[in-house]
Design an enzyme around this catalytic site. Structure first.
Site, short mmCIF file in Angstrom:
data_model
loop_
_atom_site.label_atom_id
_atom_site.label_comp_id
_atom_site.label_asym_id
_atom_site.label_seq_id
_atom_site.Cartn_x
_atom_site.Cartn_y
_atom_site.Cartn_z
CB CYS A 80 50.57 -94.28 8.69
SG CYS A 80 51.57 -93.84 7.27
CG ASP A 81 48.27 -96.02 14.72
OD1 ASP A 81 47.69 -97.03 14.25
OD2 ASP A 81 47.90 -95.45 15.76
CD GLN A 82 44.29 -89.37 12.48
OE1 GLN A 82 43.17 -89.81 12.30
NE2 GLN A 82 44.77 -88.35 11.78
CB ALA A 117 52.89 -91.85 14.37
#
Length: 206
Positions: A80-82, A117
Site C-alpha cells: 500500500c501507499d498513499q 494505492a
C-alpha cells in the site's frame, strides 16, 4: 498463467498500524512483513521521470508487495501507499512540526487529493490493484491555529480554538479515526461519496 496455489494467509507488506487495524477490523487473517525498500530513493527516481501522482502511488505500492512476495511463495502480499497531490505536486511526510505547518499553510483554503494505492502480488507478480482518489477541500486556517495543531511550541495565551464540525459517530470516517486516536485530525470541508459534508483534514499521517 495457471493460478498458483495459495498456501499462506494474506501478508501485509507494511508496518503501518493504521493499515493493520483496518484489516483487523475487516476480520481478515494476515501477517505483517515490512518491505525493506528505499522508498525515498524510489519516489525521487519516479518523480524525476515525470510520473504523475496516481502512478507514483501505484508503483510504490507495487514495489513493496513485490519485495515481500519474492520471499513468500504461495502467499498473497498486499502493498500500500498513499500520496498527497496538490495541483500536481506531491507532498512528502513532514520531518518536523515546522515543516508540517509549512505544508498545512499551503494546503489551507485549497483543494487537494489523497491517492491511496493497493497492489496484491502472488509469486512475484501483481494479480490485483486499485487506486482510490479522495478530494479534500480544506478550510482556510490561521497560521497560529496550524502551529498549535502541529505541536509547534507556543505560549499558552496564544492558543486559539477555531470551530470544528463533529464527525457523525456512526460514519466510516469516525471508524477510521477510532482505529488510531493518535492521528491528528482537524476539520476542513470534505464531501464524501455519500453526499454528506464533513469537515476533515488528515495531518499527513503514516
Amino acid at each position: 498463467r495457471p493460478q498458483a496455489a495459495m498456501t499462506e494467509n494474506l501478508v501485509l507488506a507494511s508496518g503501518s498500524r493504521i493499515r493493520a487495524n483496518l484489516l483487523k477490523g475487516a476480520a481478515i487473517p494476515f501477517e505483517i512483513e515490512k518491505a525493506l525498500i528505499d522508498e525515498a530513493a524510489l519516489k525521487a527516481a519516479l518523480l524525476a521521470e515525470g510520473a504523475p501522482p496516481r502512478d507514483l502511488a501505484d508503483k510504490l505500492a507495487e514495489m513493496k508487495a513485490l519485495k515481500v512476495s519474492a520471499r513468500r511463495p504461495g502467499a498473497l502480499v498486499l502493498g500500500c501507499d498513499q500520496v498527497l497531490n496538490l495541483g500536481g505536486e506531491v507532498f512528502s511526510k513532514p520531518e518536523s512540526p515546522d515543516e508540517a505547518v509549512e505544508q498545512l499553510t499551503r494546503l489551507s483554503g485549497r483543494t487537494h487529493q489523497l491517492l491511496s494505492a493497493a497492489v496484491v502480488c502472488l509469486d512475484g507478480e501483481p494479480v490485483w490493484r486499485h487506486v482510490g482518489v479522495v478530494r479534500l477541500d480544506m478550510a482556510k486556517c490561521s497560521e497560529r491555529y496550524l502551529r498549535v495543531l502541529s505541536g509547534v511550541p507556543h505560549q499558552a495565551e496564544h492558543v486559539v480554538h477555531e470551530p470544528l464540525v463533529d464527525v457523525p459517530p456512526d460514519s466510516w470516517l469516525a471508524r477510521v479515526i477510532s482505529l488510531d486516536p493518535g492521528v491528528r485530525v482537524f476539520l476542513t470541508g470534505f464531501c464524501c461519496n455519500t453526499g454528506t459534508v464533513y469537515d476533515i483534514g488528515r495531518g499527513l499521517a503514516a
